[in-house]
Structures are given as C-alpha cells and as structure tokens.
Design an enzyme around this catalytic site. Structure first.
Site, PDB file in Angstrom:
ATOM      1  N   ARG A  65       0.825  -1.193   0.000  1.00 49.07           N
ATOM      2  CA  ARG A  65       0.000   0.000   0.000  1.00 49.07           C
ATOM      3  C   ARG A  65       0.871   1.259   0.000  1.00 49.07           C
ATOM      4  NH1 ARG A  65      -4.376   1.897   4.525  1.00 49.07           N
ATOM      5  NH2 ARG A  65      -2.436   2.481   5.552  1.00 49.07           N
ATOM      6  N   HIS A 119     -15.302   3.066   1.797  1.00 50.71           N
ATOM      7  CA  HIS A 119     -14.079   2.311   1.478  1.00 50.71           C
ATOM      8  C   HIS A 119     -13.873   1.099   2.375  1.00 50.71           C
ATOM      9  CE1 HIS A 119      -9.781   1.332   1.824  1.00 50.71           C
ATOM     10  NE2 HIS A 119      -9.751   1.581   0.523  1.00 50.71           N
ATOM     11  N   HIS A 137     -13.652  -9.058  -0.165  1.00 55.76           N
ATOM     12  CA  HIS A 137     -12.660  -9.931   0.500  1.00 55.76           C
ATOM     13  C   HIS A 137     -13.306 -10.782   1.608  1.00 55.76           C
ATOM     14  CE1 HIS A 137      -9.640  -7.867  -1.782  1.00 55.76           C
ATOM     15  NE2 HIS A 137      -9.820  -6.731  -1.150  1.00 55.76           N
ATOM     16  N   ASP A 172      -9.688  -6.607  -8.542  1.00 52.98           N
ATOM     17  CA  ASP A 172      -9.097  -5.764  -7.497  1.00 52.98           C
ATOM     18  C   ASP A 172      -7.859  -4.992  -7.948  1.00 52.98           C
ATOM     19  OD1 ASP A 172      -8.627  -4.554  -5.089  1.00 52.98           O
ATOM     20  OD2 ASP A 172      -8.175  -6.368  -3.968  1.00 52.98           O
TER      21      ASP A 172
HETATM   22 ZN    ZN Z   1      -9.967  -3.261  -3.336  1.00 51.83          ZN
END
Ligand code: ZN
Length: 464
Positions: free
Chosen positions: A93, A218, A280, A331
C-alpha cells in the site's frame, strides 16, 4: 467505442450454456443489443460461422483500474512493512501511495481503459469500478470535482464494457475517525462533496448502455459509523460495496476499537442485505459467514489479488455449500482474467482443505459451479439481473474456441473445466457486449490504440 443498436443478426454456436443448462447447435438472434431469439438443435446455415461454445458474460465485482499500471512493480522485498520485516500488504500500500504522486486525468483514463479492455478480453463484460481517486496529486479537488469520475466513464465508453460506477467515500485513516494521512490525500472527500460526486456520476453515465451507480464506503477504517449510516440512502437503490476483513491487522484494530470483529460489527450496525457486496471478507468466522449468507449479501472474492498480497483464504467451499453468494473481482488487476481468478479460487480451497473438486456440487463440475456462482453473484453485486443467454437479455456473450486442441473430445461442463484448469487465455476467442463484437480472435477491437495510449501513460507515471 460505444455499442450501438444494430440490425438483427445471428450467431451460431456448437454448444451454449443456457439458463437451464447446455444446449447443442444453438443460434442466437440479436437485435438492439439484446438476444431476440434462442434456437437449439438447429443446423448451421452456409453463411454462418461456428463460434464454438457460448457462455454468458460475467461481471467483475471489484477493481481499482489504475493499479493495473503497478503490476509487477511491487514484487521486491520492501523495508517498511508495518507488520514487521516481511513485505506485506501494508508495504504494498505504501508503494501504491507513492505511485499516486504522478498520474493526472489523461494517465488515469488511459490506464483505466487499458484495464477495462483486458477485462473484456478476459471474460468480464461488466465492471464494478471501486473508484476512489478523486483529487489531484496535491490532494486538492479538481476544478470539476468529478474530473476523474468522468475519466472512468470515458474509459468504459472507449472499450464498450458495462459499467457499475462505485464512487468511494474515504475520510479517515483508521478506526475511530482518525485524520487521513498524506498518502490518502487523493481519496478524501466530506459527505456533502461525496453526495455531489455520486450525483455527478449518475449524470455522467447517462448514455452509457445499462450503466448504473452505487456507492462504496471504502472500509470500516475509512468511515465513521455516522458516515456509514448515510451510505445506503446515497446509493439510491444501487449497490453498496465495502472492503472488509482483508487483513488480520484490520480485525485486531476493529476489535480494539469496538470489541467486535469487522464483519460482526457490520452485520450488527448496518442494514446489510442483497444490495451489499462485502469485498474480500477473508478473515471471517463461521458465525460471520453464516450471517452474511443469511442476509443474502454477496462476498466479493478477488482470488488472484488476495494471493498476490498474501491476504489469506476465504472459506468459500463451506460458504457456498451453505448457499452463500459470491462474485469475482480483479481488485489490484495484477493479472486480469476470469479463468485465472476461478482457478486460483478453487486451488486456494484445495490447498487449504487438501481435497479435490472442492467447489463442485452434485449436479455440476467444479468449473461449471464456479462459473455459475460468479455469473449470478456478479450480476447481483452490480445491481443488474443475471439473465444469462435468454430472450430479452443483453447480448453479453463469451465464446470459447472449441476447435482448439485443448477442447478435443470435450463438451458441456468439461469445456468450462478445460478452459479454467487446462486452457490458456487465448481459448476465449470472441466477446460480444450489447451485441457488438468487442473481442475478435482474443484481441479487443481497439487494442492497438488503447495499448499505445497506455504506453504513453506509463512513461509519464514511471518517469524517474
Ligand atoms: Zn480493493
């Protein structure tokens, strides 16, 4: 390129997966982007091509298209993993955030269009784009705050893919409404600004065939309970998607914040129903996945990305056996393809359970069961009907080239199994979207131009 209404014409297939099962020697008559007539057991006319085996197009339920440009760039051992010495999700990330320092509207549109094109080539005829890049590289709203939303819509138009636009609400860096970090500056909006973005999105997709708009808080890290409560209303009947329980750290942080696990908290505090898609849901207890199944929500599994990021394995076999619904997302788009995703999903289950044909059921082979679930769950997660190859349905069609040696002696479910487990991606030869053939011989009809534009964008975002 925008699919346009076309005159009535026919496509002939040696076999086709119809809503009630396989049929031989099928002719589909298309008109105005839809299937007007389905005939079975009919001889091919002299002027008709044998297109092979027809399957309905499948929706990709989760994508951050711009991340396609990072594929292959985050495979080194990073020094800054928040979880310790190992290269993990959090260091990935951090790299993604650095990547966002470059990339203006032109680059975002070019990368997105390239990813959407590859989705069509890979068997996805609709994309639920979880769009969270809103601001410029300085973190300031563009003169038109919906500038990047418009670029996503333009990318869908350029490729012909069906679009479920999911503007993302992102306001905090972790549980408890903590201020966002510098790395998150391109994602941040307040609720009023977000409501405007959703409304603008609705206007922008007008004119895109069968496009729709939902919302995406989110994650529980990025929204407060009050902000989350506003989301279903803003969706206006459209889908609500949220990342959840992807990482064990997220579970630990949620427990510390609330005393509950993320999915447990969501089921207790949000009106989770069939409109919701939980992306997920990797770290889930049996009570949690049974709760999700009972609410009729969809779990958005992203098997290739989850493997690439080392997230963990969702208990898909038990969940599906209990009637739980799932869709497939690409994704991070490190690799794009429906067959690859379904293969990874099955293999992750086999490795966990030390068994074979884990996702098969009494009436269907592994590949067929996976395909059917991805088709139905994908449509539900996108807020559209899962009509399949039926009269009145949009003519979103995949065709496998059954002349290939890998399909010799195969029919019915074995064709799907051979594609997923034994094939290469070029087995998917043709794709029609709203009746327009957008993939010919395995290549998108606009590939050359989209590839050139992608290459220019890469040279900008990767410049030293
Ligand atoms: Zn995602």
């Amino acid at each position: 390129m925008q699919p346009s209404p076309s005159e009535s014409r026919t496509l002939w297939f040696d076999q086709a997966l119809l809503p009630d099962g396989w049929a031989r020697s099928c002719r589909l008559t298309l008109a105005d982007g839809r299937i007007a007539v389905v005939e079975t057991e009919v001889e091919r006319a002299a002027h008709e091509v044998d297109h092979g085996a027809a399957l309905p197009g499948v929706a990709d339920v989760h994508s951050h298209a711009f991340q396609r440009a990072m594929a292959g760039l985050t495979e080194g051992r990073g020094p800054t993993g928040a979880g310790g010495e190992r290269d993990d999700f959090w260091s990935w990330r951090a790299l993604m955030y650095r990547f966002l320092d470059r990339g203006g509207p032109e680059e975002i549109e070019a990368i997105t269009a390239y990813a959407f094109m590859e989705m069509l080539e890979g068997g996805f005829t609709r994309i639920a784009e979880f769009h969270y890049l809103h601001n410029d590289p300085m973190g300031v709203a563009y003169a038109d705050p919906a500038e990047l939303t418009a670029r996503v819509v333009a990318a869908a138009r350029a490729t012909g893919i069906g679009l479920t636009l999911l503007p993302v609400f992102y306001a905090h860096s972790t549980f408890g409404g903590v201020e966002p970090t510098h790395g998150q500056r391109r994602f941040i909006t307040d609720l009023d600004g977000f409501a405007d973005l959703v409304e603008r999105g609705r206007g922008l997709v007008t004119g895109l065939p069968d496009a729709n708009v939902g919302v995406a808080p989110h994650s529980l890290r990025a929204v407060t309970p009050d902000e989350l409560a506003a989301m279903p209303g803003l969706a206006g009947g459209g889908p609500v998607h949220i990342h959840i329980a992807e990482q064990t750290k997220e579970v630990d942080d949620c427990l510390a914040w609330s005393g509950a696990r993320p999915i447990e908290w969501l089921l207790d505090h949000a009106p989770v129903d069939p409109r919701w898609c939980l992306i997920h849901a990797t770290h889930v207890t049996e009570a949690e996945w049974r709760g999700v199944a009972a609410r009729g929500a969809v779990v958005g599994l992203c098997p290739v990305t989850e493997a690439n990021l080392g997230d963990g394995v969702f208990p898909a076999a038990a969940y599906a056996e209990a009637g739980g619904r799932f869709g497939i997302g690409s994704d991070s788009n490190v690799q794009i393809g429906l067959a690859e995703e379904l293969r990874m999903l099955e293999y992750s289950q086999r490795l966990s359970l030390r068994g074979r044909a884990v996702m098969a059921d009494a009436g269907r082979s592994t590949g067929r069961a996976l395909f059917d679930c991805a088709h139905a769950g994908g449509a539900q997660a996108c807020g559209v009907a899962a009509e399949g190859l039926a009269v009145g349905a949009p003519a979103d069609i995949l065709a496998l080239d059954t002349d290939r040696i890998g399909f010799a002696g195969r029919s019915g479910d074995a064709v799907v199994d051979s594609w997923i487990f034994g094939g290469d991606r070029s087995a998917l030869k043709s794709v029609w979207r709203r009746g327009e053939q957008v993939v010919v011989g395995g290549r998108h009809v606009a590939r050359e131009a989209l590839e050139a534009r992608f290459r220019r964008a890469l040279s900008t975002v990767l410049a030293a």
